[in-house]
Design an enzyme around this catalytic site. Structure first.
Site, short mmCIF file in Angstrom:
data_model
loop_
_atom_site.label_atom_id
_atom_site.label_comp_id
_atom_site.label_asym_id
_atom_site.label_seq_id
_atom_site.Cartn_x
_atom_site.Cartn_y
_atom_site.Cartn_z
N GLU B 190 0.83 -1.21 0.00
CA GLU B 190 0.00 0.00 0.00
C GLU B 190 0.86 1.26 0.00
O GLU B 190 0.41 2.33 -0.42
CB GLU B 190 -0.94 0.01 1.22
CG GLU B 190 -1.97 -1.12 1.25
CD GLU B 190 -3.22 -0.89 0.38
OE1 GLU B 190 -3.25 0.09 -0.41
OE2 GLU B 190 -4.17 -1.68 0.50
N HIS B 252 -6.87 -3.19 -6.25
CA HIS B 252 -7.86 -3.70 -5.29
C HIS B 252 -9.00 -4.48 -5.92
O HIS B 252 -9.64 -5.27 -5.23
CB HIS B 252 -8.40 -2.55 -4.43
CG HIS B 252 -7.44 -2.13 -3.35
ND1 HIS B 252 -6.21 -1.58 -3.62
CD2 HIS B 252 -7.51 -2.21 -1.98
CE1 HIS B 252 -5.58 -1.32 -2.48
NE2 HIS B 252 -6.35 -1.69 -1.48
#
Lengths: 374, 374
Positions: B190, B252
């Site tokens: 991330e 994602h």
């Protein structure tokens, strides 16, 4: 095409969250057009088993005619449904029905259904659009306006929830025709409250016209419209209750304590009845403190009695458990700061105000005198 | 007095909901002063049993020294705590601790604790003030910034929740010293994502400095600060994800589908690992579509591999259940409109964009080719 039934519209001026409350007899039959105009493709109607049996078919058919895919979710009637468990079930049912953020949750019912469905709409997908179709007088004049939603905790009522404004409220006053008289009276306590807060002319109108309202005449629409306009104005000034919105709690500090000491038993006391006693007490207390002319406190009591609402502790079936229990219940409901509470008191009918720092000792002395007199 | 430990401050510019993220080694020891400065009288620390054993005493002692009444609420570690049942228990515990609206809920933990405690803070009393003390790299660079809170439903992850911004985030980078290497790597996915979205210079820096970040040098603070600044800028532009915020979903759509097909089994795949594979796939797909130079897709994959993150379907222990299962999982996560999905694709490193209307057929063909090649 919006049907041509006579309807009054009250706008709740909340900027980008502004919405209309549409009031009138039979407007549920135009729900399809009005909800359809919001541009969703699906709607989940959340109702309770009792209200659903009376009105859901009609509402669902109207929404379907307007081209919406309609799903139905029903919960058991009664305050018990304002629980974490029922909330979880309603959220999962909304998700199972594949309701997206742009779709709509429609609450069809009284305050319990509105609070529960509104809270579910607030949190599923972090917020789905929401329409209220209130089916009780209490919900039409009070709980469906203002965006407070929530469920109960073991620690107290409405302690877990969200502010989530509806995009539309449809208050069909004909739906009240099937309401038990006791429910109408209870809703009336919250109606006349708007007169007592800041509108003495509306109080006088209520006193002259309450029978016509109860019987379902055009006065009923007027009473609902004035109440919604009054609440809408207060909510628009103070959406999150940091100031003036507290005025709406007139009668509620006493009232909530009474509900608590009778264990929220609807056989003994329902919310509007507790608020009626609470408002009568707020005016009598204001009078004993020299804030309010005694004749104003008497006028309030006389009106509530005429309607058939309770105004005295002695009218609570099974008693109220004594002054200490009542004072303890108040302290649990509101924060006691340095031995004092915030109350809504009055300088007269239509002249209520937020009184901070009312000594708990004064309240106790007043309640002792009240319970001795009764 | 705020302690003099070197700290970097990132402001999240959300108007009246603006707040600071304070980043530095050892800043948890100054938590009392910083949280105390918010002017509350009590704080409830919500943590999990594992993190609490490591860090709660120190945090609680600091808050107490600053004059706050401190209550502690602990939940079991792991994704299972993002449930309706645990949410209800945390809400009731906050109420039992008599935390008022002006008091503070402090989330001490990773993403699960932050999402759960933040959601409880959003709904108890319709909103209590909230401070995040993230203890994982993933939470420091991602989940503690931006105000998304929530729990999981049987219908999917994070489907019930609220936007509730913290008033302060304290990212103590020394707390990451006790984190397992796998958790650091997962958080790194991330972190490097911010370079891949719109900051090629940060990607180059990440590639050159990741070892120092993992080892806890001052580069760690820099990586967290750049990530928070990057997310803060996107969130400030689009708090409620109606536009640009979707860029944060790079990797994602593939990643969530992978988590779903492995049954959210952390033994097989944790979130950051799924995102790593997803980002590598987003770049490879962009390359096969002629959108992105192949060498950029290779650079992404090379970096992730060097760090020790997976980038290929074949690296998932126990397999991924086939292309059909994966495509079905994507369709459940995102709305399929006319046979197409919205993806975050890239024209190169640091040049990601929101691609609407990506045909599901193209994705399927890409995944079939990927699984044949692996």
């Amino acid at each position: 095409m919006i049907s041509t039934i006579d309807a009054q519209v009250v706008n709740v001026a909340l900027g980008e969250r502004a919405y209309d409350i549409v009031i009138g007899r039979g407007i549920i039959d135009g729900a399809g057009e009005r909800v359809g105009a919001l541009g969703a493709s699906a709607a989940a109607i959340v109702t309770d088993d009792a209200v659903g049996a009376l009105h859901c078919e009609r509402l669902a058919a109207g929404l379907a005619r307007a081209g919406l895919r309609v799903e139905r979710i029903s919960v058991p009637p009664g305050e018990g449904s304002k629980s974490y468990a029922t909330l979880a079930r309603v959220c999962d049912s909304i998700l199972a029905a594949r309701i997206e953020r742009g779709d709509i949750v429609v609450a069809l019912g009284g305050g319990v259904v509105g609070d529960l469905a509104g809270f579910a709409a607030a949190i599923v997908r972090r917020g789905i659009r929401f329409v209220q179709v209130p089916t009780t007088l209490l919900a039409q004049v009070d709980s469906s306006v203002g965006g407070k939603t929530g469920v109960n905790s073991v620690h107290g009522k409405n302690l877990v929830g969200a502010f989530h404004q509806p995009e539309l409220v449809l208050a069909d006053t004909a739906l009240l025709d099937t309401l038990p008289a006791r429910e109408i009276r209870a809703g009336w306590a919250e109606t006349v409250k708007y007169g007592l807060i800041d509108d003495p002319a509306f109080f006088a109108w209520c006193d002259a016209n309450w029978r016509a309202v109860f019987e379902g005449g055009p006065e009923r629409d007027h009473a609902v419209a004035v109440s919604c306009r009054s609440k809408a104005a207060i909510v628009a000034r103070d959406e999150r209750e940091t100031g003036d919105r507290a005025l709406l709690n007139l009668g509620h500090t006493f009232g909530h304590a009474l509900e608590r000491v009778v264990g929220y038993d609807p056989a003994r006391l329902i919310h509007g009845e507790a608020v009626a006693i609470g408002m009568a007490q707020a005016f009598r207390f204001s009078s004993t403190q020299g804030l309010c002319p005694p004749q104003d406190a008497e006028a309030v009591e006389t009106h509530l009695r005429a309607v058939g609402l309770p105004t005295r502790l002695s009218e609570i079936p099974g008693g109220f458990g004594g002054v200490d229990a009542l004072v303890d219940a108040m302290a649990q409901d509101k924060k006691v700061v340095a031995g004092a509470l915030t109350f809504i008191l009055a300088r007269g009918v239509g002249a209520s105000f937020i009184a901070r720092g009312v000594p708990v000792g004064d309240i106790r002395a007043f309640l002792l005198a009240e319970s001795a007199k009764d």
